[in-house]
Scaffold this motif. Structure first.
Motif, PDB file in Angstrom:
ATOM      1  N   MET A 188      32.935 -19.927  27.090  1.00 20.51           N
ATOM      2  CA  MET A 188      33.530 -18.608  26.921  1.00 20.51           C
ATOM      3  C   MET A 188      34.614 -18.348  27.972  1.00 20.51           C
ATOM      4  O   MET A 188      35.655 -17.749  27.675  1.00 20.51           O
ATOM      5  CB  MET A 188      32.441 -17.533  27.021  1.00 20.51           C
ATOM      6  CG  MET A 188      31.505 -17.507  25.827  1.00 20.51           C
ATOM      7  SD  MET A 188      32.370 -17.161  24.264  1.00 20.51           S
ATOM      8  CE  MET A 188      33.008 -15.520  24.572  1.00 20.51           C
ATOM      9  N   VAL A 226      37.699 -20.145  26.883  1.00 23.43           N
ATOM     10  CA  VAL A 226      38.373 -19.436  25.802  1.00 23.43           C
ATOM     11  C   VAL A 226      39.234 -18.310  26.357  1.00 23.43           C
ATOM     12  O   VAL A 226      40.331 -18.023  25.856  1.00 23.43           O
ATOM     13  CB  VAL A 226      37.338 -18.889  24.790  1.00 23.43           C
ATOM     14  CG1 VAL A 226      38.004 -17.926  23.801  1.00 23.43           C
ATOM     15  CG2 VAL A 226      36.682 -20.037  24.033  1.00 23.43           C
ATOM     16  N   MET A 259      40.347 -23.956  22.206  1.00 28.43           N
ATOM     17  CA  MET A 259      39.744 -22.652  21.940  1.00 28.43           C
ATOM     18  C   MET A 259      38.949 -22.665  20.633  1.00 28.43           C
ATOM     19  O   MET A 259      37.810 -22.182  20.581  1.00 28.43           O
ATOM     20  CB  MET A 259      40.834 -21.582  21.883  1.00 28.43           C
ATOM     21  CG  MET A 259      41.476 -21.263  23.224  1.00 28.43           C
ATOM     22  SD  MET A 259      42.822 -20.059  23.056  1.00 28.43           S
ATOM     23  CE  MET A 259      41.927 -18.628  22.405  1.00 28.43           C
ATOM     24  N   LEU A 263      34.925 -22.152  20.303  1.00 31.09           N
ATOM     25  CA  LEU A 263      34.377 -21.063  19.500  1.00 31.09           C
ATOM     26  C   LEU A 263      33.465 -21.584  18.395  1.00 31.09           C
ATOM     27  O   LEU A 263      32.403 -21.004  18.115  1.00 31.09           O
ATOM     28  CB  LEU A 263      35.515 -20.233  18.905  1.00 31.09           C
ATOM     29  CG  LEU A 263      36.311 -19.383  19.908  1.00 31.09           C
ATOM     30  CD1 LEU A 263      37.543 -18.778  19.247  1.00 31.09           C
ATOM     31  CD2 LEU A 263      35.431 -18.277  20.485  1.00 31.09           C
TER      32      LEU A 263
END
Length: 778
Positions: free
Chosen positions: A273, A276, A300, A304
């Motif tokens: 996270m 990201v 990314m 995810l």
């Protein structure tokens, strides 16, 4: 799911549909033909389910409409009558010598512009270099100009390049007062751009001058400070990608951050996270190039998917990023960096499972990776740059590990160390400086080898298709079995296409005479059919102006290097049989050193004279170093190649009153026409010429001295009786060429005129005794 292909196939086909639909929208409905055939094949053979076929048809319609809307919206409401502007600088300005350039937005029209300002003093340059310009709002007075279109065949079209970025105007100002500027309200993206600009300034201020340009290139993606000679050497070696932030750099940084976070006890999910959130920031800090955006977006998406869904195959992620990228910016399809980044990455990903995992030796794996990258990039490189590096494989094996695992980590360590401590760790900084010097010396030595690159010319559409088929056949064959013998068998297909491409100049049934637009100067290329002879008359050049050291630019314009050499390479010209330098003026032979350094030349013809200019002396010295034969010629020298004849008519001896009247004057019979190339011959020389050759008459006259009033006299026109006059001259030149007197004389003799300043490059293509003229600009 019966009858459907696997998920990777869906996204791959979706990418292909996007490409062909956008091309249909941008350029020609011809690109709908392969789509139509594919949909027809899929519908009747059930290669794809009818539902999936319908989805792809809808995808095609979506991208066609997206491309149409993008083209429709890509216009301008500005008019060149406007002179006052309030500009917001968006990405920081670049100062190169005495020139400041930047991208800005006009607040009134909200249109993007290219801003240029020539700095009058070193003191002002020093003050401008300290300014953080991103987000700065300035009031300026300036003149709007339309960017220059391509004026030579196959040359770079700057106007088209800017239009694909939504830029339709350039603005140049003679006065730029920082006191009229103020910092505007900034959003998060602008603040990150400001941080990038400050980082570049920090490196330039505190790092050693030998190291700072490369640190900025590898950390911030700013290559404006790199030494042009070294950059050219890396390009010739096929390792120019090492001087920019690549997807591998982004992946290495992300991997290092992930490793440190896990070691500090942060859970993998939390670290993903964090990545990201941080990756988009680094994407902006690194300059937002296509390769960086691709790598950032892929990491990314992968993170995810891993957090919220399930792991997805990397090539699917790549195709999703590709499709989304094109939806947001359809014109990025024409960006060479975008094409190379996605193409090479996709081929590497497809190859990794069946090819790379079977290798255990790191050297062998690196060789395979380099070979795959080179092969995948070949059609794009040849179409865009007309040549490929011979030493690319070896250079990548030598340089990639050092840049990736030594130089980049050391740069990051040194940058962080200096920011924290404020002083240098002198041992590593001296060590890396020494390493860079040795690597640059090695690259320059290898790149200077005459056959460092293989020039093949821009491939036709059919050759590109052959390349694609041959490369696919290679990978299909190589996937099946391991072993040197199978590798050699698989290599037959691509090397056969290479061989065809290499021999293409020998298959040309046509020849050409091309007047290259080099601005205020001359350069004429003559190519005979079946590669029987390639002759270049003059090379263009710029008039020298004395500049102080602070005014010198890293990439000074050189017509020889920037116009003539790319023109020749685009046609697959590997050797010039005769380089004819008519006289010693820099606008005729200033580009010769660049031509000699980049193209093989068999012989140089110079006029006989009592006194050589400094430029001629330099060229003779370069020629001797490269073992090029230099021949001083005068009237009477002639040669013949089947139906084509060439004869030097002047100079008669060494006693010309000036350099212009001592020009080489060449008479030729080419493609069924007679030609007279006069250099800078003036009135006195013209009188001697027509008195000596009383029956001289020609079809095409290259007007002497760019249309100066001291040339092209009535007596001369009465003597040679040309049916067409060609004037090689620069746009808005300070000499006022061609003069009204000359134009009126030609008009009085009812002689049609073509000019490089109005028509761009001028070409006569012939087959046997017949040919046609064409120009780049209408």
């Amino acid at each position: 799911m019966g009858g459907e292909i696997s998920l990777p196939g869906k996204w791959f086909f979706c990418s292909l549909v996007a490409i062909f639909s956008l091309l249909s929208s941008f350029s020609s409905y011809f690109y709908f033909i392969p789509l139509f055939l594919f949909f027809l094949f899929s519908f009747f053979t059930r290669y794809l389910s009818r539902r999936l076929t319908l989805i792809f048809i809808l995808c095609s319609v979506l991208f066609f409409i997206r491309g149409y809307v993008a083209s429709y919206d890509n216009g301008t409401d500005l008019r060149n009558e406007r002179t006052d502007f309030t500009l917001t600088f968006t990405h920081g300005w670049v100062i190169d010598g005495d020139r400041l350039s930047a991208q800005a937005i006009d607040q009134l029209s909200n249109e993007k512009l290219v801003f240029t300002y020539y700095i009058p003093s070193k003191e002002e340059k020093d003050s401008l270099e300290k300014v953080t310009s991103t987000g700065l709002i300035c009031n300026v007075m300036g003149k709007l100009e339309t960017p220059q279109k391509a004026t030579n065949f196959h040359s770079f079209d700057y106007q088209e390049y800017l239009q694909r970025k939504g830029i339709h105007w350039q603005i140049q100002t003679e006065q730029f007062d920082l006191r009229s500027c103020q910092m505007g309200n900034t959003n998060i993206v602008t603040q990150i751009w400001q941080l990038r600009e400050k980082g570049i300034q920090y490196v330039s201020r505190y790092f050693p001058s030998e190291t700072a340009p490369l640190v900025n290139a590898l950390v911030y993606g700013d290559r404006s400070q790199l030494d042009e000679t070294v950059e050219t050497a890396y390009q010739r070696l096929g390792i120019i990608h090492l001087l920019a932030i690549s997807g591998m750099h982004v992946s290495l940084l992300a991997g290092m951050l992930l490793f440190v976070g896990l070691r500090l006890g942060v859970t993998r999910q939390h670290m993903l996270m964090i990545l990201v959130g941080l990756l988009p920031i680094y994407g902006i800090l690194a300059g937002g190039t296509p390769s960086v955006i691709r790598a950032v977006a892929m990491l990314m998406f992968a993170a995810l998917f891993k957090i919220f869904l399930s792991a997805m195959r990397t090539q699917d992620v790549l195709c999703i990023v590709f499709v989304c990228y094109l939806l947001m910016n359809p014109f990025i399809l024409y960006d060479v960096g975008f094409q190379l980044s996605f193409t090479v990455t996709y081929v590497l990903l497809l190859s990794s499972y069946s090819l790379l995992k079977r290798r255990t030796s790191p050297i062998r794996s690196l060789f395979v990776i380099s070979f795959i990258c080179q092969l995948a990039a070949t059609p794009i490189l040849l179409y865009s740059f007309y040549e490929i590096s011979i030493f690319s494989l070896v250079a990548n094996i030598l340089f990639v590990p050092i840049f990736s695992f030594v130089i980049l980590p050391l740069f990051l360590f040194l940058l962080a160390y200096h920011m924290i401590v404020g002083t240098w760790a002198w041992f590593p900084i001296q060590g890396i400086n020494t390493l860079l010097e040795r690597m640059n010396d090695l690259s320059l030595t290898i790149a200077d080898y005459p056959q460092a690159v293989l020039t093949l010319g821009r491939p036709s559409l059919w050759l590109i298709l052959l390349y694609l088929i041959a490369i696919n056949l290679f990978f299909l064959q190589w996937e099946k079995r391991e072993g040197r013998k199978n590798f050699l068998l698989a290599s037959i297909a691509p090397f056969f296409v290479f061989f065809i491409h290499y021999l293409t100049p020998y298959f040309y049934f046509t020849g050409e005479v091309s007047f290259i637009d080099v601005g205020q100067g001359d350069s004429i290329f003559i190519r005979l059919p079946h590669n029987r002879g390639n002759y270049l008359i003059d090379t263009g050049g710029v008039l020298p102006f004395d500049k102080e050291e602070w005014q010198e630019r890293t990439g000074a314009f050189d017509p020889g290097e920037d116009i003539v050499v790319p023109f020749l390479k685009s046609k697959g010209i590997r050797k010039i049989d005769k380089l004819i330098l008519t006289h010693g003026d820099s606008d005729h032979m200033g580009g010769a050193p660049a031509v000699l350094s980049m193209i093989e030349v068999s012989e140089i013809l110079l006029p006989i004279t009592n006194e050589r200019s400094a430029l001629e002396t330099e060229i003779i010295k370069i020629a001797h170093t490269k073992q090029v034969n230099v021949r001083q010629v005068s009237a009477g020298v002639r040669w013949r190649m089947k139906a084509e004849e060439f004869q030097i008519l002047m100079p008669f001896d060494k006693t010309a009153n000036n350099k212009n009247d001592g020009s080489i004057v060449l008479y030729a019979v080419i493609g069924g026409l007679t030609w007279l190339f006069t250099g800078d011959l003036e009135e006195s020389g013209e009188a001697k010429l027509v008195n000596k050759y009383e029956r001289l008459s020609v079809d095409v006259l290259k007007v002497g001295h760019h249309g100066s009033k001291t040339s092209t006299t009535e007596k001369f026109l009465d003597g040679v009786k040309p049916k067409l006059a060609v004037i090689s001259v620069g746009r808005n030149n300070r000499f006022g060429h061609p003069t009204e007197e000359v134009l009126q004389r030609l008009k009085n003799h009812q002689i049609p005129i073509v000019r490089t300043d109005r028509h761009g490059g001028i070409s006569y293509v012939f087959f046997r005794g017949n040919g046609t003229f064409s120009t780049v600009l209408p």
